[in-house]
Design a protein around this motif. Sequence first.
Motif, PDB file in Angstrom:
ATOM      1  N   ARG A 184     -19.658 -31.717  31.637  1.00  9.61           N
ATOM      2  CA  ARG A 184     -18.713 -30.776  31.988  1.00  9.61           C
ATOM      3  C   ARG A 184     -17.741 -30.110  31.194  1.00  9.61           C
ATOM      4  O   ARG A 184     -18.237 -28.836  31.487  1.00  9.61           O
ATOM      5  CB  ARG A 184     -18.159 -30.881  33.814  1.00  9.61           C
ATOM      6  CG  ARG A 184     -17.428 -29.950  34.522  1.00  9.61           C
ATOM      7  CD  ARG A 184     -18.295 -29.129  34.680  1.00  9.61           C
ATOM      8  NE  ARG A 184     -17.676 -27.938  35.331  1.00  9.61           N
ATOM      9  CZ  ARG A 184     -17.195 -26.819  34.754  1.00  9.61           C
ATOM     10  NH1 ARG A 184     -17.697 -26.887  33.612  1.00  9.61           N
ATOM     11  NH2 ARG A 184     -16.006 -26.183  35.507  1.00  9.61           N
ATOM     12  N   TRP A 185     -16.986 -30.496  30.402  1.00 10.48           N
ATOM     13  CA  TRP A 185     -16.664 -30.068  29.428  1.00 10.48           C
ATOM     14  C   TRP A 185     -16.803 -30.416  28.232  1.00 10.48           C
ATOM     15  O   TRP A 185     -16.569 -32.034  28.228  1.00 10.48           O
ATOM     16  CB  TRP A 185     -14.990 -29.990  29.720  1.00 10.48           C
ATOM     17  CG  TRP A 185     -14.939 -28.927  30.708  1.00 10.48           C
ATOM     18  CD1 TRP A 185     -14.637 -29.543  32.580  1.00 10.48           C
ATOM     19  CD2 TRP A 185     -13.668 -27.485  31.365  1.00 10.48           C
ATOM     20  NE1 TRP A 185     -13.917 -27.932  33.131  1.00 10.48           N
ATOM     21  CE2 TRP A 185     -13.357 -27.006  32.016  1.00 10.48           C
ATOM     22  CE3 TRP A 185     -13.390 -27.402  29.882  1.00 10.48           C
ATOM     23  CZ2 TRP A 185     -13.290 -26.267  32.615  1.00 10.48           C
ATOM     24  CZ3 TRP A 185     -12.759 -25.999  29.655  1.00 10.48           C
ATOM     25  CH2 TRP A 185     -12.660 -25.319  30.980  1.00 10.48           C
ATOM     26  N   VAL A 186     -17.018 -29.833  27.023  1.00  7.89           N
ATOM     27  CA  VAL A 186     -15.841 -30.651  25.919  1.00  7.89           C
ATOM     28  C   VAL A 186     -14.700 -29.712  25.388  1.00  7.89           C
ATOM     29  O   VAL A 186     -14.555 -28.604  25.262  1.00  7.89           O
ATOM     30  CB  VAL A 186     -17.485 -29.252  24.980  1.00  7.89           C
ATOM     31  CG1 VAL A 186     -17.192 -29.552  23.218  1.00  7.89           C
ATOM     32  CG2 VAL A 186     -18.557 -30.217  25.256  1.00  7.89           C
ATOM     33  N   ILE A 187     -14.138 -30.973  24.798  1.00 14.14           N
ATOM     34  CA  ILE A 187     -12.402 -30.620  23.802  1.00 14.14           C
ATOM     35  C   ILE A 187     -12.709 -30.732  21.975  1.00 14.14           C
ATOM     36  O   ILE A 187     -13.332 -31.765  22.209  1.00 14.14           O
ATOM     37  CB  ILE A 187     -11.398 -31.120  24.691  1.00 14.14           C
ATOM     38  CG1 ILE A 187     -11.946 -31.457  26.434  1.00 14.14           C
ATOM     39  CG2 ILE A 187     -10.126 -31.224  24.196  1.00 14.14           C
ATOM     40  CD1 ILE A 187     -11.525 -29.466  27.053  1.00 14.14           C
ATOM     41  N   ASP A 188     -12.771 -29.622  21.505  1.00  9.98           N
ATOM     42  CA  ASP A 188     -12.741 -29.841  20.330  1.00  9.98           C
ATOM     43  C   ASP A 188     -11.425 -29.984  19.985  1.00  9.98           C
ATOM     44  O   ASP A 188     -10.127 -29.169  19.659  1.00  9.98           O
ATOM     45  CB  ASP A 188     -13.201 -28.577  20.154  1.00  9.98           C
ATOM     46  CG  ASP A 188     -12.865 -29.085  18.628  1.00  9.98           C
ATOM     47  OD1 ASP A 188     -12.889 -30.191  17.573  1.00  9.98           O
ATOM     48  OD2 ASP A 188     -13.765 -27.425  17.584  1.00  9.98           O
ATOM     49  N   ALA A 189     -11.030 -31.944  19.510  1.00  9.90           N
ATOM     50  CA  ALA A 189     -10.134 -32.159  18.535  1.00  9.90           C
ATOM     51  C   ALA A 189     -10.635 -32.391  17.411  1.00  9.90           C
ATOM     52  O   ALA A 189     -10.030 -33.563  16.977  1.00  9.90           O
ATOM     53  CB  ALA A 189      -9.048 -32.958  19.130  1.00  9.90           C
ATOM     54  N   GLY A 215     -15.974 -24.296  30.051  1.00 13.79           N
ATOM     55  CA  GLY A 215     -16.680 -26.060  30.075  1.00 13.79           C
ATOM     56  C   GLY A 215     -16.403 -25.993  28.464  1.00 13.79           C
ATOM     57  O   GLY A 215     -17.015 -27.295  27.904  1.00 13.79           O
ATOM     58  N   TRP A 216     -15.796 -25.682  27.378  1.00 10.94           N
ATOM     59  CA  TRP A 216     -15.161 -25.599  26.531  1.00 10.94           C
ATOM     60  C   TRP A 216     -13.839 -25.331  26.433  1.00 10.94           C
ATOM     61  O   TRP A 216     -13.338 -24.193  26.714  1.00 10.94           O
ATOM     62  CB  TRP A 216     -15.909 -24.912  25.306  1.00 10.94           C
ATOM     63  CG  TRP A 216     -16.174 -23.578  25.665  1.00 10.94           C
ATOM     64  CD1 TRP A 216     -16.964 -22.694  26.538  1.00 10.94           C
ATOM     65  CD2 TRP A 216     -15.196 -22.384  24.170  1.00 10.94           C
ATOM     66  NE1 TRP A 216     -16.378 -21.778  25.854  1.00 10.94           N
ATOM     67  CE2 TRP A 216     -15.438 -21.548  24.503  1.00 10.94           C
ATOM     68  CE3 TRP A 216     -14.201 -22.879  23.284  1.00 10.94           C
ATOM     69  CZ2 TRP A 216     -14.944 -20.690  23.818  1.00 10.94           C
ATOM     70  CZ3 TRP A 216     -13.298 -22.163  22.526  1.00 10.94           C
ATOM     71  CH2 TRP A 216     -13.792 -20.861  22.735  1.00 10.94           C
ATOM     72  N   ALA A 217     -12.948 -25.972  25.467  1.00  7.80           N
ATOM     73  CA  ALA A 217     -11.310 -25.550  25.298  1.00  7.80           C
ATOM     74  C   ALA A 217     -11.055 -25.830  23.878  1.00  7.80           C
ATOM     75  O   ALA A 217     -11.896 -26.994  23.047  1.00  7.80           O
ATOM     76  CB  ALA A 217     -10.362 -25.946  26.250  1.00  7.80           C
ATOM     77  N   ILE A 218     -10.287 -26.275  22.619  1.00 13.59           N
ATOM     78  CA  ILE A 218      -9.871 -26.151  21.455  1.00 13.59           C
ATOM     79  C   ILE A 218      -8.259 -26.666  21.450  1.00 13.59           C
ATOM     80  O   ILE A 218      -7.644 -25.946  22.041  1.00 13.59           O
ATOM     81  CB  ILE A 218     -10.074 -25.555  20.393  1.00 13.59           C
ATOM     82  CG1 ILE A 218     -10.998 -24.365  20.991  1.00 13.59           C
ATOM     83  CG2 ILE A 218      -9.746 -25.288  18.802  1.00 13.59           C
ATOM     84  CD1 ILE A 218     -12.072 -23.882  19.348  1.00 13.59           C
ATOM     85  N   LEU A 265      -5.295 -27.144  32.851  1.00 12.54           N
ATOM     86  CA  LEU A 265      -6.778 -26.528  32.946  1.00 12.54           C
ATOM     87  C   LEU A 265      -7.706 -27.448  32.650  1.00 12.54           C
ATOM     88  O   LEU A 265      -8.889 -27.370  33.947  1.00 12.54           O
ATOM     89  CB  LEU A 265      -7.126 -26.246  30.939  1.00 12.54           C
ATOM     90  CG  LEU A 265      -8.685 -24.932  31.061  1.00 12.54           C
ATOM     91  CD1 LEU A 265      -7.981 -24.136  32.096  1.00 12.54           C
ATOM     92  CD2 LEU A 265      -8.750 -24.671  29.831  1.00 12.54           C
ATOM     93  N   LEU A 266      -7.896 -28.521  32.486  1.00 13.99           N
ATOM     94  CA  LEU A 266      -8.829 -29.823  33.200  1.00 13.99           C
ATOM     95  C   LEU A 266      -8.469 -30.491  33.664  1.00 13.99           C
ATOM     96  O   LEU A 266      -9.909 -30.097  35.398  1.00 13.99           O
ATOM     97  CB  LEU A 266      -9.480 -30.849  31.834  1.00 13.99           C
ATOM     98  CG  LEU A 266      -9.422 -30.491  30.657  1.00 13.99           C
ATOM     99  CD1 LEU A 266      -9.768 -31.546  29.523  1.00 13.99           C
ATOM    100  CD2 LEU A 266     -11.280 -29.658  30.885  1.00 13.99           C
TER     101      LEU A 266
END
Length: 513
Positions: A161-166, A309-312, A341-342
Amino acid sequence: MTQECEVAILGGAFSGAATALLLKRRRPETRILIIEKAMQFDRKVGESTTEVSSCFLTRILGLTNYLGHEQLLKQGLRLWFANRSDQPFDNCVEIGARYQARLPTFQVDRSKLDAHLLELAAKAGCEIWKPAKVMRCELHGVEGQSLGVQVDGAEREVRCRWVIDATGRASFLARKLGHFRQNTEHPINAVWARFTEVKDWDSYEWREKFPSYAAAARTGRSWATNHLMGEGWWCWIIPLKGGDYSAGLVYDSRIFSLPNGANLGERLHRHLCSHPVGREIFGEAKVVEHDTRAYSAMPYYAARVCGEGWAIAGDAASFIDPLYSPGLDLCAYTTSVVSDLLARSLGGEDTTERQRYYNEQFVITYRFWFETLYKDKYFYMGEADLMSAALLLDVGTYFIGLVRPIYANPEASFLSLPFEGVPGRIFAATMKFYNRRLSALAKNRIAHGATGAHNAGWRELYDGFVPDIRLHRLIRKGLLRWWKAELLNLRFLFAARPQLRPRAATSAAAAEA
Ligand SMILES: Cc1cc2nc3c(=O)[nH]c(=O)nc-3n(C[C@H](O)[C@H](O)[C@H](O)COP(=O)(O)OP(=O)(O)OC[C@H]3O[C@@H](n4cnc5c(N)ncnc54)[C@H](O)[C@@H]3O)c2cc1C
C-alpha cells in the motif's frame, strides 16, 4: 514469487528502521517489509549526535541503556583555530565547554547502532530482507505500489500500500520521480577515515607539556567532537568506542582544494597535520586500511517528499552539511512525520492535509536550515572571532527554537518541522542576517589579506548550553563579538578597493608547509 505487505521500506539503516519502529508502536498489526541492500552495515559517517537527535534516540526510541553501554557519551563541541602551521599548540585558539555537557549526546559507531535498530525492528515483527536491493518501483497511488527486488540473484515482486524511501544518498524515489535537486549554492566535499594511535587529549603527559591548556577545562576534551578550523574547510575528530577515531575534512571547493598525495588517506592525514593542533594529535596516527571514503557535491534535497502511497525519510530526502551534526536531527523529524502519516492513512484517515504539510514545510525547512546556518559560512570558517560569534548565536537559537520544545514535548515536537509559521520566518530572517554579515566581514578580510589576526593567544570556555533563560548570556556574548567585528571592519572603509585573491592556491600552500 510475489510478496504482499502494507508498507515496504527501502533501506534498513537508521531512518528505515526508526520509521518501522515508530509505526509498529502506533499500529502493531501493520505488515512491514524492510529491504536492505547491505549484508552488514559498515562504519559510516553520522557518528556525532546532537541534543535533538539524542532526545529522539533516548526518549522516542528508548535507547538510553543501549547507548550508555555500547557507545560513548559525547562532551560537546570544541573548535580550534590557528594562523600559521608552526604556531605553538597552546597558543592556538580554543572555543568550547569548560564542564561536562548538560544534556545527553553521544558518539556512535553507526555499524553497531544501525544493526541494533534493525534488530529491534525485526523483534517488533517487521520482516527483513537482507541483502536485497530494490531495482524497480511502480507507483499507482491508492491502487497500490509494486517493487522489483533483487534477492540471491533472482528478482522478487513486492506489492504494498505504501513505499517508504529510506535509501540515504541513493535517494531512490526522488531521483526516479524527478524530484531530486542538487544544492549548487553550496559546493562542499568531504574525505574521511578512521585512525588508530591518536593521542589522548587529556593525558598526564599533556598536563606536563601544556599546563595552562590542561588546567583550563574541567571536562575531558577527548570525548568532545573536536574541530580543526581553516579558511574554506573544517575537520571533525570523533572518538569511537574501542579506541579508534573518526576524522574527516569538509571543504568548499570555491575556497579550498585538497593537497595532493599518494592516496586519499595520506592526503587527509597530511591535511590534519598541517594544523598545529592536528599535528600534535595525529602526528603518529595511522589510517585504518580500507576505511577511507570521499563524497563530492554533497548537498541536495527532494522538491517533493510524499504523495499517495509513497514518502521519503532521512537522507533520501535531503542532505545539507555535517557541521553541527544536523543529519540525524533531520532523520528524526522526517521519520516521525512519515510514520505518523502512515499510521493515520492505514487507520483510515484522510491524509491529504498531512501530505500537503510535509511537501510544503519540508522545502521551507531545508531552505531555511541551509540559508541560516551554512550559506557562505566557509568564508568565515577559519576566523576564530567570527566563528565563535556564529557558534554562540547558532547554538543559542538552536536551543531556543528546537531543543526547548523537543524536551518539553518530544512526541508532538518531532511532528512539526523546524522553521514553521511566523516564528520560524522571524528566526530565519534574523539568523540569515547575522550569517550574511559574518560572511561579508570575512570576505572583506580575505580581500585585504587580513585573515587570521584573531587566531592566536585566547581560549573561550563557557559553562555550557542549557535550554532555559540562562541562554541569554551566551547569545549576548555572541552578539557583542559580532558587533565588535563590525566595528573592526570599519578600518577597511578607507583602504584601497579590495581585490579577491585566489585562495585555493593559498590553502594548498599552507598544507604543504
Ligand atoms: C561527511 C558526513 C559527515 C556526517 N556527520 C554526521 C554527524 O556527525 N552527525 C549526524 O547526525 N549526521 C552526520 N551525517 C549525516 C548522516 O550520515 C546521515 O544523516 C544518516 O546516516 C542518514 O541515515 P539514513 O538511514 O537516512 O541513510 P543511510 O544511513 O545512508 O542508509 C541508507 C540505507 O539504504 C540502503 N539502500 C540504498 N539503496 C538501496 C536499495 N536500492 N535497496 C535496498 N537498500 C538500499 C543502504 O544500504 C543503507 O543501509 C554526516 C554525513 C556526511 C556525508
